[in-house]
Design a protein around this motif. Structure first.
Motif, PDB file in Angstrom:
ATOM      1  N   PHE A 100       0.832  -1.198   0.000  1.00 42.82           N
ATOM      2  CA  PHE A 100       0.000   0.000   0.000  1.00 42.82           C
ATOM      3  C   PHE A 100       0.862   1.241   0.000  1.00 42.82           C
ATOM      4  O   PHE A 100       1.904   1.295   0.665  1.00 42.82           O
ATOM      5  CB  PHE A 100      -0.876   0.038   1.267  1.00 42.82           C
ATOM      6  N   ASN A 101       0.398   2.253  -0.714  1.00 40.20           N
ATOM      7  CA  ASN A 101       0.930   3.604  -0.629  1.00 40.20           C
ATOM      8  C   ASN A 101      -0.232   4.432  -0.092  1.00 40.20           C
ATOM      9  O   ASN A 101      -1.186   4.700  -0.822  1.00 40.20           O
ATOM     10  CB  ASN A 101       1.396   4.104  -1.988  1.00 40.20           C
ATOM     11  N   GLY A 102      -0.179   4.780   1.191  1.00 41.88           N
ATOM     12  CA  GLY A 102      -1.328   5.405   1.839  1.00 41.88           C
ATOM     13  C   GLY A 102      -2.449   4.385   1.899  1.00 41.88           C
ATOM     14  O   GLY A 102      -2.263   3.284   2.400  1.00 41.88           O
ATOM     15  N   GLU A 103      -3.603   4.729   1.348  1.00 46.34           N
ATOM     16  CA  GLU A 103      -4.745   3.819   1.358  1.00 46.34           C
ATOM     17  C   GLU A 103      -4.960   3.115   0.025  1.00 46.34           C
ATOM     18  O   GLU A 103      -5.961   2.450  -0.177  1.00 46.34           O
ATOM     19  CB  GLU A 103      -6.020   4.571   1.763  1.00 46.34           C
ATOM     20  N   GLU A 104      -4.010   3.248  -0.886  1.00 46.69           N
ATOM     21  CA  GLU A 104      -4.158   2.646  -2.218  1.00 46.69           C
ATOM     22  C   GLU A 104      -3.172   1.507  -2.438  1.00 46.69           C
ATOM     23  O   GLU A 104      -1.995   1.612  -2.084  1.00 46.69           O
ATOM     24  CB  GLU A 104      -3.966   3.705  -3.304  1.00 46.69           C
ATOM     25  N   VAL A 105      -3.647   0.433  -3.046  1.00 46.66           N
ATOM     26  CA  VAL A 105      -2.790  -0.695  -3.414  1.00 46.66           C
ATOM     27  C   VAL A 105      -1.885  -0.269  -4.562  1.00 46.66           C
ATOM     28  O   VAL A 105      -2.355   0.294  -5.548  1.00 46.66           O
ATOM     29  CB  VAL A 105      -3.652  -1.902  -3.856  1.00 46.66           C
ATOM     30  N   ASP A 106      -0.578  -0.512  -4.424  1.00 41.64           N
ATOM     31  CA  ASP A 106       0.298  -0.224  -5.562  1.00 41.64           C
ATOM     32  C   ASP A 106       0.950  -1.493  -6.138  1.00 41.64           C
ATOM     33  O   ASP A 106       1.585  -1.440  -7.175  1.00 41.64           O
ATOM     34  CB  ASP A 106       1.320   0.872  -5.264  1.00 41.64           C
ATOM     35  N   TRP A 107       0.746  -2.637  -5.485  1.00 43.74           N
ATOM     36  CA  TRP A 107       1.190  -3.932  -6.018  1.00 43.74           C
ATOM     37  C   TRP A 107       0.420  -5.015  -5.277  1.00 43.74           C
ATOM     38  O   TRP A 107       0.124  -4.877  -4.086  1.00 43.74           O
ATOM     39  CB  TRP A 107       2.692  -4.130  -5.799  1.00 43.74           C
ATOM     40  N   PHE A 108       0.074  -6.106  -5.987  1.00 41.65           N
ATOM     41  CA  PHE A 108      -0.540  -7.241  -5.290  1.00 41.65           C
ATOM     42  C   PHE A 108      -0.341  -8.531  -6.061  1.00 41.65           C
ATOM     43  O   PHE A 108      -0.074  -8.524  -7.269  1.00 41.65           O
ATOM     44  CB  PHE A 108      -2.038  -7.010  -5.035  1.00 41.65           C
ATOM     45  N   ASP A 109      -0.470  -9.627  -5.335  1.00 42.39           N
ATOM     46  CA  ASP A 109      -0.443 -10.967  -5.896  1.00 42.39           C
ATOM     47  C   ASP A 109      -1.393 -11.813  -5.061  1.00 42.39           C
ATOM     48  O   ASP A 109      -1.435 -11.675  -3.834  1.00 42.39           O
ATOM     49  CB  ASP A 109       0.968 -11.551  -5.831  1.00 42.39           C
ATOM     50  N   ILE A 110      -2.164 -12.673  -5.725  1.00 41.94           N
ATOM     51  CA  ILE A 110      -3.085 -13.547  -5.007  1.00 41.94           C
ATOM     52  C   ILE A 110      -2.884 -14.982  -5.480  1.00 41.94           C
ATOM     53  O   ILE A 110      -2.928 -15.260  -6.679  1.00 41.94           O
ATOM     54  CB  ILE A 110      -4.554 -13.134  -5.224  1.00 41.94           C
ATOM     55  N   GLU A 111      -2.622 -15.869  -4.516  1.00 43.93           N
ATOM     56  CA  GLU A 111      -2.578 -17.308  -4.791  1.00 43.93           C
ATOM     57  C   GLU A 111      -3.957 -17.859  -4.474  1.00 43.93           C
ATOM     58  O   GLU A 111      -4.525 -17.563  -3.422  1.00 43.93           O
ATOM     59  CB  GLU A 111      -1.549 -17.996  -3.893  1.00 43.93           C
ATOM     60  N   LYS A 112      -4.482 -18.690  -5.380  1.00 43.14           N
ATOM     61  CA  LYS A 112      -5.809 -19.269  -5.204  1.00 43.14           C
ATOM     62  C   LYS A 112      -5.707 -20.723  -4.766  1.00 43.14           C
ATOM     63  O   LYS A 112      -4.686 -21.375  -4.976  1.00 43.14           O
ATOM     64  CB  LYS A 112      -6.593 -19.192  -6.516  1.00 43.14           C
ATOM     65  N   ASP A 113      -6.785 -21.210  -4.186  1.00 40.57           N
ATOM     66  CA  ASP A 113      -6.915 -22.606  -3.770  1.00 40.57           C
ATOM     67  C   ASP A 113      -5.820 -23.013  -2.786  1.00 40.57           C
ATOM     68  O   ASP A 113      -5.225 -24.080  -2.897  1.00 40.57           O
ATOM     69  CB  ASP A 113      -6.938 -23.540  -4.986  1.00 40.57           C
TER      70      ASP A 113
END
Length: 175
Positions: free
Chosen positions: A152-165
């Motif tokens: 996060f930069n402040g309240e905003e996402v600036d990078w993400f990754d999600i693993e499923k299952d």
């Protein structure tokens, strides 16, 4: 797991959360129970009930306690659906355990912490929620377990990754 670091400004292999917390979502009759948070981190935002894990408390115990404190209800048979790793710019980093239940005891009641709000599953107010929620909450609603990593930069996402299952043992039971 190496792919989850691709392009990330964080070395997630050595990342450690300062704060451990929980979130709980209750779905009943085609609606999801959310709260408008009245104080603390995220005040004014809509989210699930939850909060910091106390010393000696398991994540599941915390999830139930926080729901009881914030809405005066007890979620029944909550299942762990995910983990969210938040590398924050303005507050200490957070590891959040996410739970889902389909029933509860009591009547959702407004407290000094939170105001209960019911939404149809196709009318979730993502624009009033944390900016990461739109990336993982729909997965949970499709019964997908997940591991999310967000910077996060402040309240905003600036990078993400999600693993499923992702598999999460459902060890500690609280009814």
């Amino acid at each position: 797991m190496d792919s989850s670091n691709a392009g990330s400004p964080i070395d997630w292999g050595s990342w450690r959360a300062h704060t451990h917390a929980t979130l709980v979502f209750i779905i009943k009759d085609g609606e999801i129970l959310l709260i408008e948070k009245k104080r603390g981190l995220g005040a004014g935002k809509i989210n699930g009930p939850g909060g910091k894990i106390d010393p000696g408390e398991t994540p599941l115990q915390c999830a139930v306690r926080e729901t009881q404190e914030e809405l005066l209800i007890t979620p029944l048979r909550p299942q762990k659906m995910g983990e969210l790793h938040f590398a924050m710019s303005d507050v200490p980093d957070i590891l959040c355990h996410v739970y889902l239940a389909y029933d509860f005891l009591g009547v959702p009641t407004e407290t000094v912490e939170a105001k209960p709000l019911w939404f149809r599953l196709n009318d979730i107010p993502y624009s009033r929620m944390w900016s990461d929620d739109i990336h993982w909450l729909p997965l949970m609603l499709q019964d997908c377990r997940f591991l999310g990593r967000f910077t996060f930069n402040g309240e905003e996402v600036d990078w993400f990754d999600i693993e499923k299952d992702v598999f999460f043992p459902q060890g500690d039971k609280v009814e």
